[in-house]
Design a protein around this motif. Structure first.
Motif, PDB file in Angstrom:
ATOM      1  N   THR A  76       0.816  -1.218   0.000  1.00 45.71           N
ATOM      2  CA  THR A  76       0.000   0.000   0.000  1.00 45.71           C
ATOM      3  C   THR A  76       0.848   1.266   0.000  1.00 45.71           C
ATOM      4  OG1 THR A  76      -0.224  -0.379   2.389  1.00 45.71           O
ATOM      5  CG2 THR A  76      -2.099  -0.955   1.004  1.00 45.71           C
ATOM      6  N   LEU A  79       2.182   1.836  -3.438  1.00 44.70           N
ATOM      7  CA  LEU A  79       1.153   2.330  -4.354  1.00 44.70           C
ATOM      8  C   LEU A  79       0.875   3.802  -4.123  1.00 44.70           C
ATOM      9  CD1 LEU A  79      -1.386  -0.653  -4.318  1.00 44.70           C
ATOM     10  CD2 LEU A  79       0.352  -0.131  -6.030  1.00 44.70           C
ATOM     11  N   GLN A  80       0.889   4.234  -2.853  1.00 43.60           N
ATOM     12  CA  GLN A  80       0.696   5.645  -2.549  1.00 43.60           C
ATOM     13  C   GLN A  80       1.836   6.488  -3.109  1.00 43.60           C
ATOM     14  OE1 GLN A  80       0.109   6.003   1.685  1.00 43.60           O
ATOM     15  NE2 GLN A  80      -1.924   5.096   1.629  1.00 43.60           N
ATOM     16  N   MET A  83       1.152   6.981  -6.737  1.00 42.85           N
ATOM     17  CA  MET A  83       0.091   7.964  -6.920  1.00 42.85           C
ATOM     18  C   MET A  83       0.620   9.379  -6.707  1.00 42.85           C
ATOM     19  SD  MET A  83      -2.981   8.677  -7.730  1.00 42.85           S
ATOM     20  CE  MET A  83      -3.764   7.058  -7.744  1.00 42.85           C
ATOM     21  N   LEU A  86       2.521  10.420  -9.762  1.00 41.95           N
ATOM     22  CA  LEU A  86       1.589  10.678 -10.861  1.00 41.95           C
ATOM     23  C   LEU A  86       0.883  12.023 -10.686  1.00 41.95           C
ATOM     24  CD1 LEU A  86      -0.042   7.159 -11.335  1.00 41.95           C
ATOM     25  CD2 LEU A  86       1.432   8.348 -12.952  1.00 41.95           C
ATOM     26  N   MET A  87       0.469  12.311  -9.444  1.00 39.75           N
ATOM     27  CA  MET A  87      -0.194  13.591  -9.174  1.00 39.75           C
ATOM     28  C   MET A  87       0.750  14.754  -9.434  1.00 39.75           C
ATOM     29  SD  MET A  87      -3.290  12.922  -8.384  1.00 39.75           S
ATOM     30  CE  MET A  87      -3.741  14.550  -7.814  1.00 39.75           C
ATOM     31  N   TYR A 116       8.640   2.274 -11.946  1.00 37.23           N
ATOM     32  CA  TYR A 116       7.477   1.471 -11.589  1.00 37.23           C
ATOM     33  C   TYR A 116       6.951   0.592 -12.732  1.00 37.23           C
ATOM     34  CZ  TYR A 116       7.429   4.879  -7.787  1.00 37.23           C
ATOM     35  OH  TYR A 116       7.777   5.688  -6.737  1.00 37.23           O
ATOM     36  N   GLN A 237     -10.815  13.706  -6.580  1.00 35.19           N
ATOM     37  CA  GLN A 237     -10.847  14.086  -7.986  1.00 35.19           C
ATOM     38  C   GLN A 237     -12.292  14.074  -8.474  1.00 35.19           C
ATOM     39  OE1 GLN A 237      -8.848  11.452 -10.792  1.00 35.19           O
ATOM     40  NE2 GLN A 237      -8.260  13.195 -12.022  1.00 35.19           N
ATOM     41  N   ILE A 247      -8.856   9.685  -4.192  1.00 37.08           N
ATOM     42  CA  ILE A 247      -7.790   9.021  -4.937  1.00 37.08           C
ATOM     43  C   ILE A 247      -6.527   8.842  -4.109  1.00 37.08           C
ATOM     44  CG2 ILE A 247      -8.622   9.798  -7.193  1.00 37.08           C
ATOM     45  CD1 ILE A 247      -6.520  11.999  -7.113  1.00 37.08           C
ATOM     46  N   ARG A 248      -6.458   9.521  -2.954  1.00 40.00           N
ATOM     47  CA  ARG A 248      -5.269   9.351  -2.113  1.00 40.00           C
ATOM     48  C   ARG A 248      -5.551   9.900  -0.720  1.00 40.00           C
ATOM     49  NH1 ARG A 248       0.585  12.357  -2.693  1.00 40.00           N
ATOM     50  NH2 ARG A 248       1.690  11.156  -1.106  1.00 40.00           N
TER      51      ARG A 248
END
Length: 300
Positions: A76, A79-80, A83, A86-87, A116, A237, A247-248
């Motif tokens: 997890t 994955l954060q 994210m 990406l943000m 990734y 979002q 989303i986070r």
């Protein structure tokens, strides 16, 4: 044509392993882990399959991802991290002036791809294809294992029994919600007494007492501001028809409510660059009791 997704753990030194959808979901939501891969980065391949009559008939597409396992074998946090990058790349693209050409978005995308992503080889795809369409027993791959227990099947009778037994739970929670501390203490004592006087229903009365104790502790923590608190920033979002999707979630563990408030302000300032036309940030502070309830609810 219906599509399904299959995941495989790819190793350079051994045969691939199948990742069941149950295990993938558990890893993504934090309810499962793979301690055997703690503190490592592992290659995962996903295949999108076309299906006819519920059976896969061909590979539509494939992609490779790299999962980062923490010291407990969870993904997890990794994955954060993905994210967050990406943000940031989205912010770089939306904040660039029309008269200035910036290479930051391209560099950010390249960094994310290198860190990734990976490209499955023809040999990788062919090997897992033999597992999907085996011709001999040796074509079948072994299953990767997590730590969570497989859920037993829920029969129709069990589902109906659960529905009937739980249909008034909301009334129970509502009845406790507005009790003040003196009344809550009396409620807890009486529930414990009823558990002794009515052995047939003792488990129900003990559950009521436990609910009351949890609520009483929450009252005291909110009143004193002491103990463990969490600073929380949630990023939303905007989707179609004005629906806001979380989303986070960014959190920081703190000692006391005052420290959590300070940490929340700092987190807001540090992540203000994520705010955009369709991105909003919401801040709050919660006791660890509330935070764990919320986290477990999301995982479920």
């Amino acid at each position: 044509m219906p599509l399904t997704l299959r995941h495989f753990l790819i190793s350079d030194n051994s045969e691939p392993l199948r990742l069941s959808q149950r295990l993938v979901d558990g890893l993504v939501h934090g309810s499962d882990s793979m301690p055997q891969y703690a503190n490592s980065r592992q290659k995962v391949m996903a295949l999108l399959l076309n299906n006819v009559d519920g059976k896969p008939v061909e590979i539509d597409s494939s992609y490779g991802a790299i999962w980062t396992f923490d010291d407990a074998g969870k993904i997890t946090a990794g994955l954060q991290e993905v994210m967050a990058e990406l943000m940031n790349s989205i912010h770089d693209m939306t904040s660039t002036s029309a008269t200035v050409v910036s290479i930051r978005p391209q560099l950010s995308k390249k960094r994310i791809a290198e860190k990734y992503r990976w490209t499955p080889s023809v040999a990788d795809i062919e090997r897992v294809s033999r597992d999907i369409w085996p011709k001999v027993k040796a074509d079948r791959l072994k299953d990767a294992r997590g730590v969570s227990q497989r859920r037993p099947p829920l029969t129709f009778d069990a589902k109906q029994a659960m529905r009937r037994a739980s249909k008034s739970f909301w009334e129970t929670a509502s009845a406790l919600q507005f009790l003040k501390e003196p009344s809550m203490k009396g409620f807890i004592y009486e529930a414990r007494q009823q558990a002794q006087d009515d052995p047939e229903h003792r488990h129900l009365y003990e559950a009521l007492a436990k609910m009351g104790e949890d609520q009483l502790e929450l009252m005291r923590r909110r009143k004193s501001g002491k103990g463990v608190w969490y600073a929380i920033i949630e990023i939303f979002q905007s989707q179609e028809q004005g629906v806001m999707e979380s989303i986070r979630v960014i959190n920081e563990k703190c000692e006391g409510r005052a420290a959590a408030v300070v940490a929340t302000r700092r987190l807001l300032a540090a992540h203000a660059n994520l705010f955009g036309d369709n991105i909003t940030l919401e801040a709050t502070v919660l006791t660890d009791i509330e935070w764990h309830l919320r986290a477990n609810g999301n995982n479920g």
